[in-house]
Motif scaffolding. Structure first.
Motif, short mmCIF file in Angstrom:
data_model
loop_
_atom_site.label_atom_id
_atom_site.label_comp_id
_atom_site.label_asym_id
_atom_site.label_seq_id
_atom_site.Cartn_x
_atom_site.Cartn_y
_atom_site.Cartn_z
N LEU A 66 0.50 -3.19 -1.13
CA LEU A 66 1.29 -3.30 -1.92
C LEU A 66 1.42 -4.85 -1.86
CD1 LEU A 66 2.96 -3.14 -4.39
CD2 LEU A 66 4.32 -2.28 -2.84
N SER A 67 1.30 -5.06 -0.65
CA SER A 67 1.50 -6.75 -0.42
C SER A 67 0.44 -7.40 -0.73
CB SER A 67 1.62 -6.95 1.29
OG SER A 67 0.94 -6.54 1.93
N PHE A 68 -0.88 -6.99 -0.97
CA PHE A 68 -1.75 -8.05 -1.81
C PHE A 68 -2.03 -7.67 -3.37
CE2 PHE A 68 -3.17 -6.45 2.72
CZ PHE A 68 -3.58 -7.80 3.44
N CYS A 69 -1.32 -6.67 -3.93
CA CYS A 69 -1.27 -6.35 -5.18
C CYS A 69 -0.45 -7.57 -6.05
CB CYS A 69 -1.07 -5.23 -5.54
SG CYS A 69 -1.76 -3.51 -4.84
N ASP A 70 -1.27 -7.74 -7.21
CA ASP A 70 -0.88 -8.31 -8.41
C ASP A 70 0.48 -8.10 -9.38
OD1 ASP A 70 -2.60 -10.40 -7.90
OD2 ASP A 70 -3.97 -8.96 -8.38
N ALA A 71 0.99 -6.99 -9.05
CA ALA A 71 1.74 -6.22 -9.98
C ALA A 71 1.69 -4.99 -9.28
CB ALA A 71 1.06 -6.34 -11.17
N ALA A 89 8.33 -4.31 -4.01
CA ALA A 89 7.41 -5.01 -4.68
C ALA A 89 8.39 -5.68 -5.07
CB ALA A 89 7.01 -4.28 -6.04
N ARG A 90 9.49 -6.11 -5.16
CA ARG A 90 10.65 -7.02 -6.04
C ARG A 90 11.22 -7.66 -5.09
NH1 ARG A 90 13.69 -2.39 -10.42
NH2 ARG A 90 12.64 -3.14 -12.39
N GLU A 91 11.12 -7.33 -3.83
CA GLU A 91 11.45 -7.84 -2.64
C GLU A 91 10.45 -8.81 -2.59
OE1 GLU A 91 12.33 -6.93 1.84
OE2 GLU A 91 13.25 -5.64 -0.08
N TRP A 92 9.29 -8.68 -2.64
CA TRP A 92 8.25 -9.32 -2.88
C TRP A 92 7.72 -9.94 -3.95
CZ3 TRP A 92 5.04 -4.67 0.20
CH2 TRP A 92 5.04 -5.36 1.38
N CYS A 93 8.86 -10.30 -5.24
CA CYS A 93 8.58 -10.97 -6.35
C CYS A 93 6.59 -10.39 -6.94
CB CYS A 93 8.85 -12.41 -5.86
SG CYS A 93 10.22 -13.01 -5.11
#
Length: 127
Positions: A66-71, A89-93
């Protein structure tokens, strides 16, 4: 553009798990056909779970991806794991979507620009 699919996986019966996997597959296919790259954890680890240790390992790996994903696209239904993924995801913007149509509409221009760039690279022989 790399999209992460989050949604229900676990269920009380084999058939319900299979239905959750199929729903994720349908959403992933729609996105692939629109030019997105998709990571679908449902398909990555289908029917490999069962033990808490293994499922925690999958979730840890999924969060790394997930950390590499755009959305992130959140599929409908109750899922503690998907809720954790949305929160992360929200924490990582990382943008979170709840509709395939909305995700496609918001990123149509980016996908079309990428296709144009790829076409130019291929036509110029710069592979």
């Amino acid at each position: 553009m790399l999209i992460y699919l989050a949604g229900p996986y676990r269920a009380k019966t084999f058939w319900r798990v299979l239905l959750n996997i199929l729903r994720a597959w349908i959403a992933a296919r729609k996105l692939w056909l629109k030019g997105f790259f998709v990571f679908c954890p449902h398909l990555n680890s289908a029917f490999m779970g069962g033990k808490d240790t293994i499922e925690k390992l999958f979730q840890s790996g999924d969060l790394q991806i997930l950390s590499f994903c755009d959305a992130l696209l959140r599929l409908p239904g109750n899922s503690q794991g998907a809720d954790i993924e949305v929160e992360q995801a929200r924490e990582w913007c990382i943008p979170v979507y709840f509709s395939v149509a909305r995700l496609i509409a918001d990123h149509r221009v980016a996908i079309e620009d990428k296709r144009l760039q790829d076409t130019q690279i291929i036509s110029e022989g710069n592979l």
